[in-house]
Design a protein around this motif. Sequence first.
Motif, PDB file in Angstrom:
ATOM      1  N   UNK A  79     -24.974-115.234 -13.390  1.00 27.30           N
ATOM      2  CA  UNK A  79     -23.612-115.686 -12.985  1.00 27.30           C
ATOM      3  C   UNK A  79     -23.314-117.173 -13.283  1.00 27.30           C
ATOM      4  N   UNK A  80     -24.312-117.950 -13.119  1.00 24.99           N
ATOM      5  CA  UNK A  80     -24.136-119.446 -13.388  1.00 24.99           C
ATOM      6  C   UNK A  80     -23.948-119.577 -14.669  1.00 24.99           C
ATOM      7  N   UNK A  81     -24.746-118.698 -15.784  1.00 17.59           N
ATOM      8  CA  UNK A  81     -24.605-118.920 -17.067  1.00 17.59           C
ATOM      9  C   UNK A  81     -23.268-118.701 -17.519  1.00 17.59           C
ATOM     10  N   UNK A  82     -22.728-117.782 -16.872  1.00 11.97           N
ATOM     11  CA  UNK A  82     -21.210-117.274 -17.338  1.00 11.97           C
ATOM     12  C   UNK A  82     -20.141-118.404 -16.510  1.00 11.97           C
ATOM     13  N   UNK A  83     -20.402-119.060 -15.617  1.00 15.28           N
ATOM     14  CA  UNK A  83     -19.774-120.361 -15.049  1.00 15.28           C
ATOM     15  C   UNK A  83     -19.822-121.123 -16.034  1.00 15.28           C
ATOM     16  N   UNK A  84     -20.777-121.593 -16.650  1.00 11.56           N
ATOM     17  CA  UNK A  84     -21.319-122.784 -17.701  1.00 11.56           C
ATOM     18  C   UNK A  84     -20.647-122.363 -18.855  1.00 11.56           C
ATOM     19  N   UNK A  85     -20.385-121.192 -19.441  1.00 14.03           N
ATOM     20  CA  UNK A  85     -19.546-120.656 -20.628  1.00 14.03           C
ATOM     21  C   UNK A  85     -18.670-119.660 -20.281  1.00 14.03           C
ATOM     22  N   UNK A  86     -17.583-120.219 -19.823  1.00 16.51           N
ATOM     23  CA  UNK A  86     -16.320-119.083 -19.392  1.00 16.51           C
ATOM     24  C   UNK A  86     -15.659-118.814 -20.370  1.00 16.51           C
ATOM     25  N   UNK A  87     -15.915-117.582 -20.847  1.00 16.93           N
ATOM     26  CA  UNK A  87     -15.256-116.764 -21.870  1.00 16.93           C
ATOM     27  C   UNK A  87     -14.664-115.471 -21.363  1.00 16.93           C
ATOM     28  N   UNK A  88     -13.461-115.359 -21.759  1.00 13.72           N
ATOM     29  CA  UNK A  88     -12.754-114.072 -21.249  1.00 13.72           C
ATOM     30  C   UNK A  88     -12.758-113.207 -22.225  1.00 13.72           C
ATOM     31  N   UNK A  89     -12.531-111.818 -21.661  1.00 14.82           N
ATOM     32  CA  UNK A  89     -12.445-110.678 -22.856  1.00 14.82           C
ATOM     33  C   UNK A  89     -11.263-110.980 -23.491  1.00 14.82           C
TER      34      UNK A  89
ATOM     35  N   UNK B  95     -29.847-114.454 -23.475  1.00 12.25           N
ATOM     36  CA  UNK B  95     -30.742-113.917 -24.037  1.00 12.25           C
ATOM     37  C   UNK B  95     -32.097-113.387 -23.438  1.00 12.25           C
ATOM     38  N   UNK B  96     -32.363-114.365 -22.396  1.00 12.49           N
ATOM     39  CA  UNK B  96     -33.451-114.040 -21.321  1.00 12.49           C
ATOM     40  C   UNK B  96     -33.377-112.879 -20.660  1.00 12.49           C
ATOM     41  N   UNK B  97     -32.204-112.065 -20.693  1.00 10.60           N
ATOM     42  CA  UNK B  97     -31.768-110.795 -20.045  1.00 10.60           C
ATOM     43  C   UNK B  97     -31.512-109.933 -21.202  1.00 10.60           C
ATOM     44  N   UNK B  98     -32.065-108.703 -21.130  1.00  4.66           N
ATOM     45  CA  UNK B  98     -31.700-107.496 -21.983  1.00  4.66           C
ATOM     46  C   UNK B  98     -30.110-107.245 -21.597  1.00  4.66           C
ATOM     47  N   UNK B  99     -29.477-106.637 -22.486  1.00  4.71           N
ATOM     48  CA  UNK B  99     -28.105-106.287 -22.534  1.00  4.71           C
ATOM     49  C   UNK B  99     -27.689-105.351 -21.503  1.00  4.71           C
TER      50      UNK B  99
ATOM     51  N   UNK C 244     -25.653-105.975 -18.091  1.00  7.89           N
ATOM     52  CA  UNK C 244     -24.540-105.030 -17.545  1.00  7.89           C
ATOM     53  C   UNK C 244     -24.554-104.180 -16.293  1.00  7.89           C
ATOM     54  N   UNK C 245     -25.727-103.776 -15.937  1.00  4.65           N
ATOM     55  CA  UNK C 245     -26.099-103.372 -14.728  1.00  4.65           C
ATOM     56  C   UNK C 245     -26.034-104.131 -13.712  1.00  4.65           C
ATOM     57  N   UNK C 246     -26.440-105.567 -13.758  1.00  4.11           N
ATOM     58  CA  UNK C 246     -26.488-106.321 -12.725  1.00  4.11           C
ATOM     59  C   UNK C 246     -25.167-106.647 -12.360  1.00  4.11           C
TER      60      UNK C 246
ATOM     61  N   UNK D 231     -31.944 -99.107 -12.631  1.00  5.81           N
ATOM     62  CA  UNK D 231     -31.076 -97.863 -13.185  1.00  5.81           C
ATOM     63  C   UNK D 231     -30.901 -97.103 -11.603  1.00  5.81           C
ATOM     64  N   UNK D 232     -31.808 -96.902 -10.651  1.00  3.99           N
ATOM     65  CA  UNK D 232     -31.764 -96.088  -9.464  1.00  3.99           C
ATOM     66  C   UNK D 232     -30.780 -96.802  -8.599  1.00  3.99           C
ATOM     67  N   UNK D 233     -30.708 -98.239  -8.542  1.00  2.71           N
ATOM     68  CA  UNK D 233     -29.826 -98.827  -7.708  1.00  2.71           C
ATOM     69  C   UNK D 233     -28.407 -98.853  -8.272  1.00  2.71           C
ATOM     70  N   UNK D 234     -28.547 -99.069  -9.659  1.00  2.00           N
ATOM     71  CA  UNK D 234     -27.103 -98.970 -10.087  1.00  2.00           C
ATOM     72  C   UNK D 234     -26.411 -97.689 -10.002  1.00  2.00           C
ATOM     73  N   UNK D 235     -26.987 -96.433 -10.190  1.00  2.36           N
ATOM     74  CA  UNK D 235     -26.294 -95.232  -9.857  1.00  2.36           C
ATOM     75  C   UNK D 235     -26.129 -95.131  -8.437  1.00  2.36           C
ATOM     76  N   UNK D 236     -27.063 -95.636  -7.706  1.00  5.78           N
ATOM     77  CA  UNK D 236     -26.421 -95.691  -6.055  1.00  5.78           C
ATOM     78  C   UNK D 236     -25.188 -96.362  -5.468  1.00  5.78           C
TER      79      UNK D 236
END
Length: 488
Positions: A110-120, A142-146, A150-152, A185-190
Amino acid sequence: MNLNNLSHVEYVSPKSINRNLELGNLYRIPSNYEMIKDNISTMGIITPLIVNSFNNIIVSGNLRHMIALELELPLVPVYFVNLTDDMKLVSLSSNVQREKSTMDKYREMIMYKEIFPIKRGNRTDLFPELKELIKEREIALSVFSKDTRDKLSSIGVMCDDLFPDGPEKMEKYFEEIDNGKSTLNKIYRKVKYLHTKNKCKSVVVGGDYKNGSVTIYNKSSETLEELANESVNVSISSPPYWTMKVYQLDSRQLGQEATVDEYIDNLKKHYSEVYRVLKNDGSLFVNINDCCRDGEYQLVPQRFVLMMKSIGFCLNDEFQWLKQNPRPTSGKRSVRRHEPIFHFVKSTQFYYNEDWLNGYQDDNNSFSIGINGEEDDCPKLTSSLDFYGGVLKTGVASTRELKSKCMQEYSISLDHQGTFPLSVPAICLLLTSKPNDIILDNFNGTSVTGQAVMKLGQGRKFVGYEPSPEYMVASKIRLSEYDLSNVA
């Protein structure tokens, strides 16, 4: 700024530098905190802290600083750097090797996205500097897989909707991942299931769905207390198969029992109620399949039939629904292309009508025999409902159109795949139902049986039972194209 080039170390009082509050809120106290504290108590601080000389705020080393204060160390090693606007980014990049919880990773993202605020939808062709910003953000993330990103991100958005008063619930979900009780994956589905269920509750007001000739109760069919004894003419259903698919995330859900015997015992509760409400001249059709475990089939259909006989049902007939595109069966065995459909009755005096076959053109003998040749005047339904290449063209039922409508109308992602084709309940209804009959599906799902009832019409009424709010909404959408007021 490249932190790899730091060389000059100064020793200062830990009281003279300031804790980084943003990093303090970002990262939790690690589980090995006491071990780190013991090591520092014995050996001192080996890795210097990084401190911004501009404001004396720690860039990296909050944890070491905290321990130094607790141990009342007089001096700590420090690299002083001069940072202004990019302090957040440097702080994040300097904590790459830190032991992180799932919540830490989420907050970092979330902090990375705040540093680089790019809208779709931003036009990189119109703003070249934006293209460079996107590139920098991708490097940082890139420290996180896509998939993890997406799931987080999705879990965060859904939890904000579900729990607007605080993040405690999301933290508990993430703790399940960290302590090995669950997976991302299980938490995402839940969370996705809870989010969808919450949205669906607002669509299906009051839970149940009643509209003209259709009534669907938002509950389990273990008790059919809304229906009187011997009030149903025909029942058509397909219960959740044992261990084949998770339809809901309740651990007690039907089909997820530890043993086949427990599964059959639970089914008995449901079909004992069906026996009570079914008329003596009525019919019950059940589609149920087997599964292979530990190298052998579990005889689920056979055990089911024996259980139904113990209730009082008689097995009158058995159809084989043959699928043209079955899922491959693993192991040293053939691909299971068929599923049984059992026809149960309560007495030999049940209603049965084959006259409708005379009006059907079935040149390929897809579901009947006797239309061509010497027996043209008396066609007979065959036990193999093979629709491949025939009049009734279908394979494994598709829910693509229904999924699209659920997303378009209510932004609901439908995950239900296990539906039989419309032709299956249609044939059962043509054989055993009359105009104005009451038809029951005690495992309604997305209401394929209800659609067949409405399509056939002639005053027939449909009653369904479905505990999932998601499938209640899907049923509402599926039946919306029919005139449900037709009760005459």
